[in-house]
Scaffold this motif. Sequence first.
Motif, PDB file in Angstrom:
ATOM      1  N   THR A 120      -0.985   8.565   5.350  1.00  0.00           N
ATOM      2  CA  THR A 120      -1.683   8.282   3.559  1.00  0.00           C
ATOM      3  C   THR A 120      -2.749   7.611   3.585  1.00  0.00           C
ATOM      4  OG1 THR A 120       0.153   9.114   2.979  1.00  0.00           O
ATOM      5  CG2 THR A 120      -1.359   8.657   1.543  1.00  0.00           C
ATOM      6  N   LEU A 121      -4.173   8.223   3.473  1.00  0.00           N
ATOM      7  CA  LEU A 121      -5.265   7.043   2.997  1.00  0.00           C
ATOM      8  C   LEU A 121      -5.418   6.929   0.909  1.00  0.00           C
ATOM      9  CD1 LEU A 121      -5.612   8.550   5.297  1.00  0.00           C
ATOM     10  CD2 LEU A 121      -7.714   7.925   5.633  1.00  0.00           C
ATOM     11  N   LEU A 122      -5.257   6.230   0.625  1.00  0.00           N
ATOM     12  CA  LEU A 122      -4.670   5.048  -0.299  1.00  0.00           C
ATOM     13  C   LEU A 122      -5.942   4.591  -1.120  1.00  0.00           C
ATOM     14  CD1 LEU A 122      -3.084   5.695  -3.024  1.00  0.00           C
ATOM     15  CD2 LEU A 122      -2.647   3.400  -2.124  1.00  0.00           C
ATOM     16  N   MET A 123      -6.813   5.210  -1.806  1.00  0.00           N
ATOM     17  CA  MET A 123      -7.960   4.853  -2.965  1.00  0.00           C
ATOM     18  C   MET A 123      -7.316   3.621  -4.215  1.00  0.00           C
ATOM     19  SD  MET A 123     -10.775   7.402  -2.352  1.00  0.00           S
ATOM     20  CE  MET A 123     -12.235   6.042  -3.734  1.00  0.00           C
ATOM     21  N   GLY A 124      -7.577   2.933  -4.691  1.00  0.00           N
ATOM     22  CA  GLY A 124      -7.611   2.085  -6.293  1.00  0.00           C
ATOM     23  C   GLY A 124      -5.789   1.706  -5.900  1.00  0.00           C
ATOM     24  N   ALA A 125      -5.662   1.057  -4.720  1.00  0.00           N
ATOM     25  CA  ALA A 125      -4.137  -0.259  -4.641  1.00  0.00           C
ATOM     26  C   ALA A 125      -5.234  -1.468  -4.513  1.00  0.00           C
ATOM     27  CB  ALA A 125      -4.013  -0.007  -2.901  1.00  0.00           C
ATOM     28  N   GLN A 126      -6.299  -1.503  -5.451  1.00  0.00           N
ATOM     29  CA  GLN A 126      -7.208  -2.704  -5.317  1.00  0.00           C
ATOM     30  C   GLN A 126      -6.376  -4.076  -6.552  1.00  0.00           C
ATOM     31  OE1 GLN A 126      -8.573  -0.450  -5.012  1.00  0.00           O
ATOM     32  NE2 GLN A 126      -9.531  -1.017  -3.089  1.00  0.00           N
ATOM     33  N   GLY A 127      -5.772  -3.308  -8.009  1.00  0.00           N
ATOM     34  CA  GLY A 127      -4.601  -4.271  -8.572  1.00  0.00           C
ATOM     35  C   GLY A 127      -3.370  -4.072  -8.043  1.00  0.00           C
ATOM     36  N   ARG A 128      -2.340  -4.607  -8.844  1.00  0.00           N
ATOM     37  CA  ARG A 128      -1.700  -4.910  -8.715  1.00  0.00           C
ATOM     38  C   ARG A 128      -0.893  -3.779  -9.339  1.00  0.00           C
ATOM     39  NH1 ARG A 128       1.678  -9.305  -7.370  1.00  0.00           N
ATOM     40  NH2 ARG A 128      -0.106 -11.508  -7.369  1.00  0.00           N
ATOM     41  N   GLY A 129       0.860  -2.634  -8.892  1.00  0.00           N
ATOM     42  CA  GLY A 129       1.289  -2.490  -9.005  1.00  0.00           C
ATOM     43  C   GLY A 129       1.626  -1.356  -8.000  1.00  0.00           C
ATOM     44  N   LEU A 130       1.233  -1.501  -6.347  1.00  0.00           N
ATOM     45  CA  LEU A 130       2.087  -0.617  -6.017  1.00  0.00           C
ATOM     46  C   LEU A 130       2.459  -1.521  -5.071  1.00  0.00           C
ATOM     47  CD1 LEU A 130       2.286   2.006  -3.507  1.00  0.00           C
ATOM     48  CD2 LEU A 130      -0.041   0.833  -2.317  1.00  0.00           C
ATOM     49  N   GLN A 131       3.963  -1.124  -4.564  1.00  0.00           N
ATOM     50  CA  GLN A 131       4.961  -1.947  -4.416  1.00  0.00           C
ATOM     51  C   GLN A 131       5.743  -1.025  -2.436  1.00  0.00           C
ATOM     52  OE1 GLN A 131       7.376  -3.734  -6.778  1.00  0.00           O
ATOM     53  NE2 GLN A 131       6.227  -5.258  -7.311  1.00  0.00           N
ATOM     54  N   VAL A 132       5.570  -2.460  -1.559  1.00  0.00           N
ATOM     55  CA  VAL A 132       5.920  -1.542  -0.614  1.00  0.00           C
ATOM     56  C   VAL A 132       7.885  -2.191  -0.229  1.00  0.00           C
ATOM     57  CG1 VAL A 132       6.023  -1.204   1.956  1.00  0.00           C
ATOM     58  CG2 VAL A 132       3.872  -1.426   0.138  1.00  0.00           C
ATOM     59  N   GLN A 133       9.017  -1.343   0.440  1.00  0.00           N
ATOM     60  CA  GLN A 133       9.735  -2.434   0.255  1.00  0.00           C
ATOM     61  C   GLN A 133       9.961  -2.731   2.065  1.00  0.00           C
ATOM     62  OE1 GLN A 133      13.627   0.327   0.203  1.00  0.00           O
ATOM     63  NE2 GLN A 133      14.051  -1.005  -1.328  1.00  0.00           N
TER      64      GLN A 133
END
Length: 316
Positions: A201-214
């Motif tokens: 998966t290629l994700l645009m829009g991860a520039q701010g906080r919100g996405l978290q990875v375990q």
Amino acid sequence: MNAIPSVDLNDFLSDDPKKKQDFVNALGKAYEEIGFVALKGHFLSDDLVHNLYKEIKNFFDLPLDTKQKYEIPGIGGQRGYVSFGKESAKGKKEGDLKEFWHFGQYVEDDEALKSEYPDNVIVEELPEFNKVGKTTYKMLEKTAKYVLRALALHLDLNETYFDNFIHNGNSILRPIHYPPITSEPKEAVRAAAHGDINLITLLMGAQGRGLQVQNHKGEWIDAIAAPDELMINVGDMLSRHTNNKLKSTIHRVVNPPKELWGTSRYSIPFFMHPISSMKLDVLENCVDEDHPKAFDDITAGAFLNERLIELGLIKK
């Protein structure tokens, strides 16, 4: 690992064998340890990114009854509009706090495959929407091809091993709108913890906080990309194909702090899928005494169908 490593695709594309090999090593190490990288040097221009965000904001700002014209029954949400709260993560009852759109493959040289995929849906109200979406799709697909070439080398495969499987693959570009939160969510989050179905998966829009990875210790770490970076992660298909050598990492999009509830969030993942006939059988060179074969043989199409049922997007 408590941070997402950053790599530059220009190193892989350079004529310098050492830079190319260093990229392969860094990418492979990241995908074995955390399953995510931040990638510079992709094929998206600043103008294209600006125009895409403008068009998707214009779409999601349309009245709900206009957007629902583009919600196509009977295709499991694979093209067009999917309205707020329709999708839930595997094992979750609560719908995610999002609405989204799907652009799919643009098949130009295979009539059989063209008939297998639903048609892309044209938004009449926005003459530039579909054109910008198609260009973005092509540029992300091109970026993904080179990332997979690097991974093929890391796996001791022919560099172009994945090329024929991803040409005309069942890939999806999904602009997502997480609307402002108007009341305390009971159990729902913007996107509940999940692994992706696809190859990468290629994700645009991860520039701010919100996405978290375990990470492997079970800790949640913030995944924040620089302005010129895409966040790229391994999906379940690739993890399965490599006998979990490459990690499909659980990730989520958490709700913002209460003072930011009034803001929208937009993110745009490109889910790189192969053609449905690709065999996801475990690669022989990913099996040894310490790592016995962990998965039954299955095709990409059958695996996708299983997962869409689990997500509630298609009925058995």
